[in-house]
Design a protein around this motif. Structure first.
Motif, PDB file in Angstrom:
ATOM      1  N   ARG A 155      36.178  76.058  48.618  1.00  0.00           N
ATOM      2  CA  ARG A 155      36.430  77.352  47.987  1.00  0.00           C
ATOM      3  C   ARG A 155      37.040  78.337  48.986  1.00  0.00           C
ATOM      4  NH1 ARG A 155      35.498  79.507  43.436  1.00  0.00           N
ATOM      5  NH2 ARG A 155      34.148  77.803  42.732  1.00  0.00           N
ATOM      6  N   ALA A 156      36.539  78.345  50.213  1.00  0.00           N
ATOM      7  CA  ALA A 156      37.069  79.263  51.228  1.00  0.00           C
ATOM      8  C   ALA A 156      38.529  78.950  51.538  1.00  0.00           C
ATOM      9  CB  ALA A 156      36.226  79.183  52.499  1.00  0.00           C
ATOM     10  N   LEU A 157      38.852  77.673  51.677  1.00  0.00           N
ATOM     11  CA  LEU A 157      40.230  77.281  51.972  1.00  0.00           C
ATOM     12  C   LEU A 157      41.149  77.585  50.801  1.00  0.00           C
ATOM     13  CD1 LEU A 157      39.457  73.922  53.780  1.00  0.00           C
ATOM     14  CD2 LEU A 157      40.637  75.875  54.812  1.00  0.00           C
ATOM     15  N   TRP A 206      38.689  72.604  61.925  1.00  0.00           N
ATOM     16  CA  TRP A 206      38.916  73.601  60.881  1.00  0.00           C
ATOM     17  C   TRP A 206      40.326  74.181  60.954  1.00  0.00           C
ATOM     18  CZ3 TRP A 206      36.706  74.820  56.502  1.00  0.00           C
ATOM     19  CH2 TRP A 206      36.988  76.048  55.904  1.00  0.00           C
ATOM     20  N   GLN A 216      28.128  72.095  51.539  1.00  0.00           N
ATOM     21  CA  GLN A 216      29.017  72.709  52.525  1.00  0.00           C
ATOM     22  C   GLN A 216      30.472  72.384  52.219  1.00  0.00           C
ATOM     23  OE1 GLN A 216      27.966  74.854  55.082  1.00  0.00           O
ATOM     24  NE2 GLN A 216      30.168  75.274  55.100  1.00  0.00           N
ATOM     25  N   ASP A 217      30.736  71.160  51.760  1.00  0.00           N
ATOM     26  CA  ASP A 217      32.099  70.803  51.368  1.00  0.00           C
ATOM     27  C   ASP A 217      32.596  71.711  50.252  1.00  0.00           C
ATOM     28  OD1 ASP A 217      32.176  68.764  53.214  1.00  0.00           O
ATOM     29  OD2 ASP A 217      31.892  67.159  51.765  1.00  0.00           O
ATOM     30  N   GLU A 272      41.738  81.394  50.691  1.00  0.00           N
ATOM     31  CA  GLU A 272      42.581  81.854  51.796  1.00  0.00           C
ATOM     32  C   GLU A 272      44.049  81.501  51.569  1.00  0.00           C
ATOM     33  OE1 GLU A 272      44.742  81.938  55.521  1.00  0.00           O
ATOM     34  OE2 GLU A 272      44.351  80.157  54.310  1.00  0.00           O
ATOM     35  N   ALA A 311      42.573  72.001  59.034  1.00  0.00           N
ATOM     36  CA  ALA A 311      42.320  72.125  57.595  1.00  0.00           C
ATOM     37  C   ALA A 311      43.022  73.359  57.038  1.00  0.00           C
ATOM     38  CB  ALA A 311      40.823  72.179  57.319  1.00  0.00           C
ATOM     39  N   MET A 341      39.502  67.257  58.375  1.00  0.00           N
ATOM     40  CA  MET A 341      38.307  68.022  58.722  1.00  0.00           C
ATOM     41  C   MET A 341      37.723  67.570  60.063  1.00  0.00           C
ATOM     42  SD  MET A 341      37.658  70.385  56.494  1.00  0.00           S
ATOM     43  CE  MET A 341      35.891  70.715  56.717  1.00  0.00           C
ATOM     44  N   SER A 394      35.064  65.478  53.130  1.00  0.00           N
ATOM     45  CA  SER A 394      34.646  65.204  54.505  1.00  0.00           C
ATOM     46  C   SER A 394      33.660  64.047  54.503  1.00  0.00           C
ATOM     47  CB  SER A 394      33.994  66.444  55.145  1.00  0.00           C
ATOM     48  OG  SER A 394      32.642  66.557  54.749  1.00  0.00           O
ATOM     49  N   LYS A 439      31.571  74.722  49.537  1.00  0.00           N
ATOM     50  CA  LYS A 439      31.752  76.067  50.097  1.00  0.00           C
ATOM     51  C   LYS A 439      33.065  76.153  50.876  1.00  0.00           C
ATOM     52  CE  LYS A 439      29.519  79.386  53.219  1.00  0.00           C
ATOM     53  NZ  LYS A 439      28.336  79.626  54.108  1.00  0.00           N
ATOM     54  N   ASP A 440      33.330  75.140  51.701  1.00  0.00           N
ATOM     55  CA  ASP A 440      34.550  75.149  52.509  1.00  0.00           C
ATOM     56  C   ASP A 440      35.793  74.987  51.644  1.00  0.00           C
ATOM     57  OD1 ASP A 440      33.095  75.508  54.793  1.00  0.00           O
ATOM     58  OD2 ASP A 440      33.259  73.434  55.492  1.00  0.00           O
TER      59      ASP A 440
END
Length: 302
Positions: A258-260, A219, A252-253, A263, A222, A215, A245, A255-256
Motif C-alpha cells: 500500500r505504501a509503495l 527498499w 507487513q507485505d 507513493e 522496490a 525486496m 516477499s 502494508k508495504d
C-alpha cells in the motif's frame, strides 16, 4: 521458523498443496531420504500426508535435485549488501540455478517437473483472464521473466509480451523456449531500472515470484521499480505482483504494498489475496492512476 509438523498440518488442512508442502519440507530438511521417510510414515496415518508421499515418489528425482540445489548454499543472500550487490547475487543465483533445473529455477515447488510448473502457470493465466487483462491489444512487460514460461503461456492471447531478467542464462533459456513466437521479445536487464523501455508503452506489468528478490535487494530498489512501473505503464495500466516477499509476514507485505502504491500513484485493487491451488503466491493488483499520468506529463514538459 516453521516445523515439519506445521507444514504437514497445513497441507492436511488444505492451506498449501502437496507440491508446496514437499518444497517446504525440503527447505527445512534438505535431505530427500529424510523427507521421503517422513511423508511415507505420515502417509500411513492420513489421506493428506498420503498425497505428499505419492507425489514424492512420482517426483523423487526432482526432489533429490531440489535437495542438492538447497545444499549447495548458492541461494543464501549476502548480509548488509548494497542494492547493486543484491542484484549481482540474484544474477549469480539464477545463472547457476537454471543450469540445474529449468523448472525448479523459477519455481522450487514444481519439484523440477514441467507438468507441475505448467499447472501453476495455467492458474496464473486464468487469474489474468478473470481480471479481464488479456486481449489482442494488450502489451505485457514481464519483470523477471526467467525461462519464459509466462511468455509461452500468454503469447497467443496478447499483442506483445516483453520479458526482462538480470540473468543471462535465464534470458538465453527464455529466448530458446520462445524462438517460434513472433510477438515475444526477451532482454537482459540491469535489475536497477527499466531502461531503455519507453514511457507509457505497456498495458500490464507482471512480476511473477520476482518481486521478493527486489525486496531482498532493498527498499530503495522496490521504490525505484514502482516508479519505473508507473513510468512504463500507460494511464490505467496495471501492475500485478504475484508474491511480494519471502519474509513470511503477510501483514507487513500488505502494508508495504500500500505504501509503495500510494507513493507511486497506483490504486491498490487487490492486497494480498490467495487465489491459487498449486502455488501459495499472494496477489497484489494495482492500477496506474490518472493523477500519476498528469504528474508525469507535467514533468516531461519541464
Amino acid at each position: 521458523m516453521k516445523s515439519t509438523n506445521e507444514v504437514v498440518a497445513r497441507c492436511e488442512a488444505g492451506e498449501i498443496s502437496p507440491p508446496m508442502a514437499l518444497m517446504e519440507l525440503l527447505m527445512l530438511t534438505p535431505d530427500a531420504d529424510v523427507v521421503g521417510a517422513l511423508v511415507d510414515e505420515l502417509g500411513r496415518r492420513s489421506e493428506g500426508a498420503a498425497a505428499m508421499s505419492d507425489l514424492f515418489h512420482e517426483q523423487e528425482g526432482g526432489c533429490r535435485r531440489i535437495a542438492d540445489m538447497l545444499n549447495a548454499g548458492v541461494d543464501r543472500p549476502p548480509q548488509g549488501a548494497t542494492v547493486e550487490e543484491g542484484v549481482a547475487f540474484c544474477r549469480t543465483l539464477f545463472d547457476w540455478s537454471v543450469t540445474q533445473s529449468e523448472a525448479a529455477s523459477v519455481a522450487l515447488y514444481s519439484l523440477g517437473s514441467p507438468e507441475l510448473l505448467l499447472a501453476a502457470t495455467n492458474e496464473i493465466v486464468e487469474l489474468l483472464r478473470g481480471y479481464g487483462l488479456l486481449n489482442p491489444q494488450t502489451r505485457v512487460l514481464d519483470l523477471g521473466c526467467g525461462i519464459g514460461r509466462m511468455e509461452s503461456a500468454l503469447a497467443a492471447q496478447v499483442q506483445h509480451i516483453h520479458g526482462v531478467d538480470v540473468s543471462g542464462e535465464m534470458v538465453a533459456a527464455a529466448r530458446r523456449r520462445t524462438a517460434g513466437l513472433s510477438n515475444v521479445s526477451v532482454a537482459l536487464s540491469s535489475g536497477l531500472d527499466l531502461q531503455p523501455l519507453r514511457d507509457s508503452s505497456f498495458d500490464l506489468m507482471l512480476a511473477v515470484d520476482s518481486f521478493p528478490y527486489v525486496m531482498q535487494a532493498g527498499w530503495e530498489l522496490a521504490v525505484a521499480m514502482f516508479r519505473e512501473a508507473a513510468r512504463v505503464l500507460r494511464p490505467g495500466g496495471e501492475l500485478l505482483i504475484l508474491s511480494f516477499s519471502y519474509r513470511g509476514n503477510r501483514e507487513q507485505d500488505q502494508k508495504d504494498a500500500r505504501a509503495l502504491a500510494d507513493e507511486s500513484g497506483f490504486e491498490l485493487l487487490v492486497n494480498g489475496a490467495l487465489p491459487f491451488r498449486v502455488w501459495n503466491g499472494e496477489v497484489y493488483r494495482m492500477r496506474r492512476g490518472e493523477l500519476q499520468s498528469a504528474r508525469h506529463a507535467l514533468s516531461s514538459r519541464r
